[in-house]
Design a protein around this motif. Sequence first.
Motif, short mmCIF file in Angstrom:
data_model
loop_
_atom_site.label_atom_id
_atom_site.label_comp_id
_atom_site.label_asym_id
_atom_site.label_seq_id
_atom_site.Cartn_x
_atom_site.Cartn_y
_atom_site.Cartn_z
N ASN A 72 38.30 36.65 52.43
CA ASN A 72 36.99 36.94 52.89
C ASN A 72 37.42 37.97 53.53
O ASN A 72 35.51 38.97 53.55
CB ASN A 72 36.97 35.61 54.00
N ALA A 73 37.84 38.60 53.87
CA ALA A 73 38.01 39.94 54.13
C ALA A 73 37.34 41.01 53.93
O ALA A 73 36.90 42.11 54.41
CB ALA A 73 39.53 40.40 55.21
N ARG A 74 38.15 41.91 52.65
CA ARG A 74 37.89 41.96 51.62
C ARG A 74 36.50 41.99 50.33
O ARG A 74 35.94 42.86 49.49
CB ARG A 74 38.86 42.65 50.85
N ARG A 75 35.82 40.45 50.61
CA ARG A 75 34.61 40.24 50.07
C ARG A 75 35.12 40.44 48.48
O ARG A 75 34.23 40.91 47.66
CB ARG A 75 33.75 41.21 50.19
N LEU A 76 36.44 39.76 48.46
CA LEU A 76 36.21 39.84 46.57
C LEU A 76 36.94 38.55 46.39
O LEU A 76 37.35 37.44 47.27
CB LEU A 76 37.77 40.23 46.95
N VAL A 77 36.57 37.95 45.12
CA VAL A 77 37.34 36.75 44.32
C VAL A 77 37.81 37.24 43.15
O VAL A 77 37.80 37.96 42.88
CB VAL A 77 36.18 35.42 44.18
N ARG A 78 39.32 36.74 43.04
CA ARG A 78 39.98 36.95 42.26
C ARG A 78 40.55 36.13 41.44
O ARG A 78 40.29 34.85 40.95
CB ARG A 78 41.39 37.50 42.41
N LEU A 79 40.65 35.93 39.65
CA LEU A 79 41.44 35.29 39.12
C LEU A 79 42.62 36.01 38.23
O LEU A 79 42.89 36.86 37.59
CB LEU A 79 40.24 34.91 38.16
N GLN A 80 43.96 35.55 39.05
CA GLN A 80 45.03 35.58 38.16
C GLN A 80 45.12 34.27 36.73
O GLN A 80 44.83 33.36 37.21
CB GLN A 80 45.61 35.26 38.66
N MET A 81 45.25 35.30 35.97
CA MET A 81 45.50 35.17 34.56
C MET A 81 46.72 34.62 33.58
O MET A 81 47.40 35.56 33.98
CB MET A 81 44.38 34.74 33.05
N SER A 82 46.88 33.82 33.50
CA SER A 82 48.47 34.02 32.73
C SER A 82 48.73 33.27 31.84
O SER A 82 48.05 32.46 31.15
CB SER A 82 49.71 33.66 34.29
N ASP A 83 50.00 33.84 30.73
CA ASP A 83 50.31 32.99 29.81
C ASP A 83 49.24 32.71 28.54
O ASP A 83 48.11 31.78 28.12
CB ASP A 83 50.86 30.77 29.39
N LEU A 84 48.23 34.63 28.60
CA LEU A 84 47.21 34.17 27.72
C LEU A 84 46.90 33.71 26.39
O LEU A 84 48.35 34.34 25.44
CB LEU A 84 46.09 35.36 27.95
N SER A 85 45.92 33.19 25.69
CA SER A 85 46.17 33.27 24.50
C SER A 85 44.84 33.72 24.20
O SER A 85 44.27 33.92 24.39
CB SER A 85 46.05 31.57 23.85
N PRO A 86 44.55 33.98 22.52
CA PRO A 86 43.44 33.88 21.51
C PRO A 86 42.11 33.65 22.39
O PRO A 86 41.07 34.47 22.39
CB PRO A 86 43.38 34.61 20.94
N GLU A 87 42.63 32.06 22.11
CA GLU A 87 41.43 31.25 22.95
C GLU A 87 40.60 31.39 24.14
O GLU A 87 40.13 31.41 24.71
CB GLU A 87 42.29 30.31 22.72
N ASP A 88 41.65 32.55 25.12
CA ASP A 88 41.07 33.28 26.17
C ASP A 88 39.98 34.59 26.58
O ASP A 88 39.57 34.55 27.08
CB ASP A 88 42.20 32.91 26.96
N ALA A 89 40.04 35.04 25.54
CA ALA A 89 39.63 36.38 24.47
C ALA A 89 37.37 35.95 24.73
O ALA A 89 37.35 35.32 24.18
CB ALA A 89 39.92 36.75 23.59
N ALA A 90 37.28 36.94 26.01
CA ALA A 90 35.90 36.64 26.23
C ALA A 90 34.87 37.99 27.08
O ALA A 90 35.57 38.35 28.06
CB ALA A 90 35.50 34.94 27.05
N VAL A 91 33.99 37.64 27.31
CA VAL A 91 33.45 38.62 28.86
C VAL A 91 33.94 37.60 30.09
O VAL A 91 33.45 36.20 29.59
CB VAL A 91 32.10 39.08 28.85
#
Length: 113
Positions: A72-91
């Motif tokens: 909240n201090a930096r007004r950021l939301v993050r998404l840490q993604m691991s073990d990515l697969s081709p099915e995760d490919a997207a915008v």
Amino acid sequence: VQLQASGGGLVQPGGSLRLSCKASGMNFSSATMAWYRQAPGKQRELVANITSSGTTNYADSVKGRFTISRDNARRLVRLQMSDLSPEDAAVYYCNTNWRRTFWGQGTQVTVSS
């Protein structure tokens, strides 16, 4: 309201990426923030969201692999993604429904060897 997403790119299967979304023009700390994704030929789908109190919710397909967080201090939301697969490919899109629906510009995630 502006949502500026970043962090997408090309990663090999099994790899990791961290997406970030910088929010401005809104009361960030009071808003539920979310990440959606849209693959070619598919509908946009919710990946994860996080409430103002920090409660998180994940799509079944990413549970245990993705982590959403907020600063909240930096007004950021993050998404840490691991073990990515081709099915995760997207915008991937940052989203909030603070007062009304706002979308970021999207960041491309490509998973390929």
